[in-house]
Write an enzyme that holds these catalytic residues in place. Structure first.
Site, short mmCIF file in Angstrom:
data_model
loop_
_atom_site.label_atom_id
_atom_site.label_comp_id
_atom_site.label_asym_id
_atom_site.label_seq_id
_atom_site.Cartn_x
_atom_site.Cartn_y
_atom_site.Cartn_z
N ASP A 66 24.40 -51.61 24.30
CA ASP A 66 24.93 -50.97 25.50
C ASP A 66 23.84 -50.50 26.45
O ASP A 66 22.66 -50.48 26.11
CB ASP A 66 25.86 -49.80 25.12
CG ASP A 66 25.28 -48.92 24.00
OD1 ASP A 66 24.08 -49.01 23.74
OD2 ASP A 66 26.04 -48.14 23.41
N ASN A 135 32.87 -39.00 18.40
CA ASN A 135 34.29 -39.35 18.58
C ASN A 135 34.63 -40.71 17.99
O ASN A 135 35.68 -41.28 18.25
CB ASN A 135 34.66 -39.32 20.08
CG ASN A 135 33.91 -40.36 20.89
OD1 ASN A 135 33.06 -41.08 20.36
ND2 ASN A 135 34.21 -40.46 22.18
N HIS A 137 32.92 -43.58 18.47
CA HIS A 137 32.59 -44.78 19.24
C HIS A 137 31.50 -45.60 18.56
O HIS A 137 30.64 -45.06 17.86
CB HIS A 137 32.26 -44.47 20.71
CG HIS A 137 30.94 -43.83 20.96
ND1 HIS A 137 30.78 -42.77 21.82
CD2 HIS A 137 29.69 -44.09 20.50
CE1 HIS A 137 29.51 -42.42 21.87
NE2 HIS A 137 28.82 -43.20 21.07
N GLU A 142 34.73 -46.51 23.53
CA GLU A 142 35.34 -45.21 23.36
C GLU A 142 36.73 -45.35 22.73
O GLU A 142 37.28 -46.46 22.66
CB GLU A 142 35.46 -44.53 24.73
CG GLU A 142 34.11 -44.26 25.42
CD GLU A 142 33.36 -43.05 24.84
OE1 GLU A 142 33.51 -42.75 23.64
OE2 GLU A 142 32.62 -42.41 25.62
#
Ligand SMILES: O=P(O)(O)OC[C@H]1O[C@](O)(CO)[C@@H](O)[C@@H]1O
Length: 258
Positions: A66, A135, A137, A142
């Site tokens: 990313d 979270n 990811h 996400e």
């Protein structure tokens, strides 16, 4: 499979050895790299080993997961900068074999499409290294990202921007968007190693252990993959059921570790 180590250092060294093993077995491998603070000791150890016992890196191809949208490659918080600083400036992987999403692309959707195509063109990833967000990811996928996704633009969640704010002078400086490899690109990798260290990852690793494949927890997509190793230190594993802990540490004691 779970591999649990007493310290983050040991977990990182094991992860680096898995990468080295890949390169040794297949000098033409395509490797998927991750960023984040978890990976820093992995890259440190990798560089140290390769300085001591050099391997031919000239035929490798690498793809990063990313990149933030809007940060140039020279920006100290861009993932390009991170990779140059921690790995690529120290190793002899040819520059044209190193791939990261371009956070400054003028035609972003075209750049995303081209990125997944480039991965496909080398026959998919042989090995993908992953961290995990608090979270759940993976990459910057996400919660509620489709499991069939390819490289795409994401709106970063408030949680992720808060978590990553520690790297920026000001939390509001954290970009709101990023480009990430899709979950399907990740699942297409032949072998995956997810590394999680520290107590801040304990809750998400416990959720991941309990969860079935569920888009609310992106990392749970890995449950659909046949060759994933979850590498944890004791702190990140502290909320896993006791039997998992015993078994995963037992495996290590039998000498099956690399
Ligand atoms: O290792 P950290 O800094 O906790 O980051 C975890 C994950 O979050 C990301 O940095 C993205 O936010 C990933 O690249 C990384 O795998």
């Amino acid at each position: 499979m779970y591999k649990i180590f007493n310290t983050a250092g040991e977990a990182s060294e094991y992860t680096a050895r898995r990468l080295l093993n890949q390169i040794r077995l297949n000098p033409r491998a395509s490797l998927g790299f991750a960023t984040g603070s978890t990976m820093e000791p992995v890259y440190r150890f990798l560089v140290k080993c390769l300085k001591r016992d050099p391997l031919d890196l000239s035929q490798l191809t690498t793809f990063n997961l990313d990149e933030y949208i809007g940060l140039s490659r020279g920006h100290a918080q861009s993932y390009r900068y991170y990779m140059q600083h921690h790995l690529f400036n120290k190793l002899s992987i040819p520059e044209d074999k190193v791939n990261l999403p371009d956070g400054k692309a003028t035609d972003v959707s075209r750049a995303c499409h081209a990125y997944s195509e480039a991965i496909e063109a080398v026959g998919g990833l042989d090995f993908q290294l992953l961290g995990i967000g608090s979270n759940g990811h993976i990459g910057f996928n996400e919660p509620y990202t489709c499991f069939f996704s390819r490289t795409h633009v994401v709106e970063l969640s408030e949680q992720t921007r808060l978590d990553n704010g520690r790297f920026f002078a000001n939390k509001k400086d954290v970009p709101t968007q990023a480009i990430t490899m899709g979950i399907q690109d990740i699942l297409d990798a032949k072998e995956i190693v997810l590394l999680a260290t520290g107590s801040k990852k304990a809750a998400v690793m416990a959720d991941l252990y309990r969860s079935a494949a569920d888009v609310a927890l992106p990392a749970s997509a890995l449950k659909q993959h046949g060759n994933v190793t979850f590498v944890l230190d004791r702190e990140a594993a502290s909320l896993l059921p006791r039997e998992v802990l015993g078994e995963a540490m037992g495996i290590e004691k039998t000498g099956l570790g690399l």
